[in-house]
Design a protein around this motif. Structure first.
Motif, PDB file in Angstrom:
ATOM      1  N   CYS A 118       0.736  -1.045   0.025  1.00 38.13           N
ATOM      2  CA  CYS A 118       0.049   0.111   0.024  1.00 38.13           C
ATOM      3  C   CYS A 118       0.783   1.187  -0.021  1.00 38.13           C
ATOM      4  N   MET A 120      -0.109   4.082   0.979  1.00 38.15           N
ATOM      5  CA  MET A 120      -0.589   5.365   2.015  1.00 38.15           C
ATOM      6  C   MET A 120       0.284   5.576   3.183  1.00 38.15           C
ATOM      7  N   GLY A 121       0.980   4.249   3.683  1.00 40.12           N
ATOM      8  CA  GLY A 121       1.902   4.638   4.660  1.00 40.12           C
ATOM      9  C   GLY A 121       1.450   5.112   5.938  1.00 40.12           C
ATOM     10  N   CYS A 122       0.321   4.573   6.404  1.00 35.93           N
ATOM     11  CA  CYS A 122      -0.278   4.979   7.792  1.00 35.93           C
ATOM     12  C   CYS A 122       0.682   4.275   8.814  1.00 35.93           C
ATOM     13  N   CYS A 125       0.336   0.929  10.445  1.00 34.82           N
ATOM     14  CA  CYS A 125      -0.009  -0.341   9.637  1.00 34.82           C
ATOM     15  C   CYS A 125       1.190  -0.900   9.041  1.00 34.82           C
ATOM     16  N   GLY A 128       1.457  -0.582   5.348  1.00 33.85           N
ATOM     17  CA  GLY A 128       1.957   0.640   5.038  1.00 33.85           C
ATOM     18  C   GLY A 128       3.337   0.861   4.921  1.00 33.85           C
ATOM     19  N   GLY A 168      -3.905  -2.531   1.081  1.00 30.49           N
ATOM     20  CA  GLY A 168      -4.277  -1.863   0.379  1.00 30.49           C
ATOM     21  C   GLY A 168      -5.409  -0.680   0.348  1.00 30.49           C
ATOM     22  N   CYS A 342      -3.652  -6.195   9.622  1.00 30.39           N
ATOM     23  CA  CYS A 342      -3.314  -5.997   8.283  1.00 30.39           C
ATOM     24  C   CYS A 342      -1.912  -5.903   7.959  1.00 30.39           C
TER      25      CYS A 342
HETATM   26  S1  SF4 Z   1      -3.504  -0.787   3.930  1.00 33.30           S
HETATM   27 FE1  SF4 Z   1      -2.505   0.277   5.901  1.00 33.30          FE
HETATM   28  S2  SF4 Z   1      -1.258   1.851   4.941  1.00 33.30           S
HETATM   29 FE2  SF4 Z   1      -2.895   1.240   3.461  1.00 33.30          FE
HETATM   30  S3  SF4 Z   1      -4.456   2.518   3.728  1.00 33.30           S
HETATM   31 FE3  SF4 Z   1      -4.938   0.725   5.022  1.00 33.30          FE
HETATM   32  S4  SF4 Z   1      -3.840   0.999   7.119  1.00 33.30           S
HETATM   33 FE4  SF4 Z   1      -3.383   2.623   5.679  1.00 33.30          FE
END
Ligand code: SF4
Length: 356
Positions: A118, A120-122, A125, A128, A168, A342
């Motif tokens: 992914c 997004m790099g939260c 996570c 990420g 993702g 995740c």
């Molecule tokens: S998979 Fe992880 S990094 Fe991607 S949107 Fe979801 S929580 Fe954020």
């Protein structure tokens, strides 16, 4: 001529495929049932097709399954995690969770992935943290349900709900996700009702706007994690691109168009977003929404370095929101012994392979 992978074609596309190869279009319906309802991927097992047609299909087409690499069952037996291998050597994760309900037997919810890795790099996570590799095809998205259902079939349990909340960001793989929704929903295929399919986003506004126009009854879940822009940007870098005021405006429009309730996912992180100020602001920005807040005790991702909020704080947060008239649930922690959060299992397996 390059052979065509039929897994991932919708019922309508299968009708057209058979017409294009000079066969009756109703073969498309038979193929839908074979692939998506029965999980068959060997043409020789499709005995309602004559030998001539089966041989013809073998020459021009194939059906590609994702391969089960690991299947782990939690000690509580309420969560099962799957690691699936893809034809290009990548892998993805999926989870099934059981909930006892008044109907009797367990109803199962499948949490499936829409991308490998992914972007997004939260910060909390594991997915990420491992970066983005590629989008999953519609076939790979839908196949997670087919393969998990096949594995658990002897127990007579059935997957009744699907959440796209695994690896993702579904809105960044929009077209394949929508096609997968079609396949998952198709009555002659996997046959899971639209209202039992949820798409979860970290707040991709163009995707939310598009979904509002689809005229389908899928559920929308949004990861919020803080009602304050500054804190949310630290937890979820995507907030810098789609800041909260714009996101909430898009969600308001979504709700006006669809009339559907929105679920707000809120990871409870000790000392970050679990205080009274956050609760007050959250209630304020949700004013006028038909909303469900789902409080998620933070999963332990080693590098993140933050802890989950205490049970006491989570309960207090919940009571506050409920006193404000907003339905609030606390997600049950499950599967910690099988890396159910995740991206954790995939990350663990990739690390093991590196160390071998
Ligand atoms: S998979 Fe992880 S990094 Fe991607 S949107 Fe979801 S929580 Fe954020």
């Amino acid at each position: 001529m390059e052979k065509k992978n039929l897994k991932g074609l919708t019922k309508e596309e299968l009708y057209s495929f058979f017409e294009e190869i000079g066969e009756k279009s109703f073969r498309g319906l038979q193929m839908t049932k074979h692939m998506y309802q029965r999980g068959i991927s060997d043409f020789d097992e499709m005995t309602d097709f004559g030998k001539k047609l089966r041989d013809k299909l073998k020459n021009i087409a194939y059906i590609e399954d994702i391969k089960t690499l690991r299947h782990l069952i939690s000690s509580q037996k309420d969560t099962e995690k799957f690691l699936f291998g893809l034809s290009d050597g990548n892998c993805l994760e999926s989870v099934i969770m059981s909930y006892e309900d008044h109907i009797g037997p367990s109803r199962l919810t499948a949490c499936i992935s829409t991308q490998v890795g992914c972007l997004m790099g939260c910060s909390f996570c594991a997915t990420g943290k491992s970066g983005f590799i590629r989008n999953l095809t519609a076939g790979e998205i839908a196949d997670q349900i087919i393969q998990m259902q096949k594995i658990i079939a002897p127990s007579e349990r059935r997957i009744a709900n699907v959440v796209m909340m695994g690896m993702g960001e579904p809105m960044l793989n929009y077209d394949n996700v929508m096609k997968a929704v079609d396949i998952i929903n198709c009555a002659e295929g996997i046959a899971i009702g639209m209202r039992h399919i949820a798409i979860s986003t970290c707040g991709i506004i163009p995707g939310i706007k598009k979904l509002a126009q689809e005229g389908i009854q899928v559920k929308l879940a949004v990861s919020l994690h803080s009602p304050f822009d500054e804190i949310r940007s630290k937890i979820m870098p995507i907030n810098k691109k789609y800041p909260l005021p714009e996101l909430m405006k898009a969600l308001k429009e979504y709700q006006e168009i669809t009339g559907r309730r929105i679920t707000f996912e809120y990871a409870m992180i000790d000392g970050v977003n679990d205080d009274l100020k956050s609760a007050e602001e959250l209630a304020r920005i949700l004013e006028g929404f038909t909303a469900l807040i789902n409080l998620i005790p933070l999963n332990n991702v080693t590098e993140y370095g933050k802890k989950r909020s205490t049970d006491e704080k989570i309960e207090k947060f919940k009571s506050f929101m409920e006193n404000k008239g907003i339905r609030t649930t606390i997600r049950k922690e499950r599967g910690t012994d099988i890396n159910a959060a995740c991206g954790q299992l995939r990350k663990k397996v990739l690390e093991e392979e590196k160390n071998e």
